[in-house]
Design a protein around this motif. Structure first.
Motif, PDB file in Angstrom:
ATOM      1  N   PRO A  78     -99.019  63.074  60.493  1.00 24.41           N
ATOM      2  CA  PRO A  78     -97.802  63.708  59.977  1.00 24.41           C
ATOM      3  C   PRO A  78     -98.096  64.476  58.687  1.00 24.41           C
ATOM      4  O   PRO A  78     -98.983  64.116  57.915  1.00 24.41           O
ATOM      5  CB  PRO A  78     -96.862  62.533  59.716  1.00 24.41           C
ATOM      6  CG  PRO A  78     -97.743  61.346  59.575  1.00 24.41           C
ATOM      7  CD  PRO A  78     -98.965  61.623  60.396  1.00 24.41           C
ATOM      8  N   ALA A  79     -97.355  65.538  58.492  1.00 21.37           N
ATOM      9  CA  ALA A  79     -97.507  66.345  57.290  1.00 21.37           C
ATOM     10  C   ALA A  79     -96.119  66.709  56.758  1.00 21.37           C
ATOM     11  O   ALA A  79     -95.221  67.016  57.526  1.00 21.37           O
ATOM     12  CB  ALA A  79     -98.282  67.616  57.590  1.00 21.37           C
ATOM     13  N   VAL A  80     -95.975  66.634  55.463  1.00 20.99           N
ATOM     14  CA  VAL A  80     -94.726  67.006  54.818  1.00 20.99           C
ATOM     15  C   VAL A  80     -94.813  68.467  54.417  1.00 20.99           C
ATOM     16  O   VAL A  80     -95.758  68.883  53.753  1.00 20.99           O
ATOM     17  CB  VAL A  80     -94.452  66.112  53.585  1.00 20.99           C
ATOM     18  CG1 VAL A  80     -93.189  66.562  52.876  1.00 20.99           C
ATOM     19  CG2 VAL A  80     -94.365  64.664  53.992  1.00 20.99           C
ATOM     20  N   THR A  81     -93.836  69.239  54.838  1.00 22.26           N
ATOM     21  CA  THR A  81     -93.801  70.651  54.495  1.00 22.26           C
ATOM     22  C   THR A  81     -92.539  70.909  53.706  1.00 22.26           C
ATOM     23  O   THR A  81     -91.427  70.705  54.198  1.00 22.26           O
ATOM     24  CB  THR A  81     -93.776  71.530  55.769  1.00 22.26           C
ATOM     25  OG1 THR A  81     -94.902  71.179  56.561  1.00 22.26           O
ATOM     26  CG2 THR A  81     -93.830  72.993  55.437  1.00 22.26           C
ATOM     27  N   PRO A  82     -92.669  71.317  52.445  1.00 21.31           N
ATOM     28  CA  PRO A  82     -91.473  71.550  51.640  1.00 21.31           C
ATOM     29  C   PRO A  82     -90.685  72.748  52.162  1.00 21.31           C
ATOM     30  O   PRO A  82     -91.251  73.691  52.729  1.00 21.31           O
ATOM     31  CB  PRO A  82     -92.016  71.817  50.243  1.00 21.31           C
ATOM     32  CG  PRO A  82     -93.451  72.140  50.421  1.00 21.31           C
ATOM     33  CD  PRO A  82     -93.888  71.557  51.718  1.00 21.31           C
ATOM     34  N   ALA A  83     -89.377  72.691  51.975  1.00 24.12           N
ATOM     35  CA  ALA A  83     -88.524  73.792  52.387  1.00 24.12           C
ATOM     36  C   ALA A  83     -88.806  75.008  51.502  1.00 24.12           C
ATOM     37  O   ALA A  83     -89.160  74.878  50.332  1.00 24.12           O
ATOM     38  CB  ALA A  83     -87.055  73.385  52.274  1.00 24.12           C
ATOM     39  N   ARG A  84     -88.643  76.187  52.080  1.00 19.58           N
ATOM     40  CA  ARG A  84     -88.845  77.404  51.304  1.00 19.58           C
ATOM     41  C   ARG A  84     -87.656  77.612  50.376  1.00 19.58           C
ATOM     42  O   ARG A  84     -86.524  77.353  50.742  1.00 19.58           O
ATOM     43  CB  ARG A  84     -88.958  78.621  52.221  1.00 19.58           C
ATOM     44  CG  ARG A  84     -90.178  78.591  53.064  1.00 19.58           C
ATOM     45  CD  ARG A  84     -90.357  79.881  53.835  1.00 19.58           C
ATOM     46  NE  ARG A  84     -89.111  80.350  54.396  1.00 19.58           N
ATOM     47  CZ  ARG A  84     -89.017  81.306  55.277  1.00 19.58           C
ATOM     48  NH1 ARG A  84     -90.103  81.893  55.723  1.00 19.58           N
ATOM     49  NH2 ARG A  84     -87.851  81.699  55.747  1.00 19.58           N
ATOM     50  N   GLN A  85     -87.946  78.076  49.201  1.00 21.31           N
ATOM     51  CA  GLN A  85     -86.875  78.393  48.254  1.00 21.31           C
ATOM     52  C   GLN A  85     -86.557  79.864  48.366  1.00 21.31           C
ATOM     53  O   GLN A  85     -87.432  80.695  48.528  1.00 21.31           O
ATOM     54  CB  GLN A  85     -87.297  78.043  46.841  1.00 21.31           C
ATOM     55  CG  GLN A  85     -87.519  76.564  46.669  1.00 21.31           C
ATOM     56  CD  GLN A  85     -87.898  76.242  45.238  1.00 21.31           C
ATOM     57  OE1 GLN A  85     -87.939  77.093  44.379  1.00 21.31           O
ATOM     58  NE2 GLN A  85     -88.182  74.966  44.977  1.00 21.31           N
ATOM     59  N   ARG A  86     -85.289  80.183  48.243  1.00 22.79           N
ATOM     60  CA  ARG A  86     -84.878  81.591  48.336  1.00 22.79           C
ATOM     61  C   ARG A  86     -84.775  82.196  46.979  1.00 22.79           C
ATOM     62  O   ARG A  86     -84.548  81.712  45.995  1.00 22.79           O
ATOM     63  CB  ARG A  86     -83.538  81.697  49.039  1.00 22.79           C
ATOM     64  CG  ARG A  86     -83.697  81.313  50.483  1.00 22.79           C
ATOM     65  CD  ARG A  86     -82.383  81.521  51.195  1.00 22.79           C
ATOM     66  NE  ARG A  86     -82.558  81.095  52.564  1.00 22.79           N
ATOM     67  CZ  ARG A  86     -82.151  81.770  53.581  1.00 22.79           C
ATOM     68  NH1 ARG A  86     -81.533  82.895  53.428  1.00 22.79           N
ATOM     69  NH2 ARG A  86     -82.333  81.335  54.794  1.00 22.79           N
TER      70      ARG A  86
END
Length: 119
Positions: free
Chosen positions: A111-119
């Motif tokens: 598993p890998a955690v991918t941070p949400a993109r910031q706008r």
């Protein structure tokens, strides 16, 4: 936009079948599929059983390449990964003129955690 994307994906899927000359398609998840393979293509049975036995232990990123090189498959794809637990992938590969499909459970997934993109 969705219509264009759907048309593009359909054309890619169609061209994949056309490029590799798969005349027959076999869904290995259907009852009796391996018995039909043994009757119609006994030379494929050893490769198919080994693929189905070893595929769960391959890393998802390397699965299609492993099938192509280890079994001289013309095409192999495992791009559709289901977000189930444990995760599953739809594996497709072409041996001679037959395309085989099977749903395999992936055991070697990190598993890998991918941070949400910031706008």
């Amino acid at each position: 936009m969705r219509t264009i994307l759907a048309a593009l994906l359909a054309s890619v899927a169609f061209s994949a079948h056309a490029d590799f000359g798969a005349v027959h398609q076999v869904d290995l998840d259907t009852p009796g599929a391996l018995a039909r393979v043994q009757r119609d293509h006994p030379e494929h049975l050893r490769a198919i059983t080994e693929i189905l036995r070893e595929a769960p232990h391959q890393r998802p990123q390397a699965l299609s390449g492993w099938v192509r090189t280890a079994f001289d498959a013309k095409m192999a794809s495992a791009m559709l990964i289901k977000t189930s637990y444990p995760p599953q992938a739809r594996l497709e590969f072409v041996l001679d003129d037959t395309e085989y499909r099977a749903l395999v459970t992936l055991r070697n997934v990190e598993p890998a955690v991918t941070p949400a993109r910031q706008r």
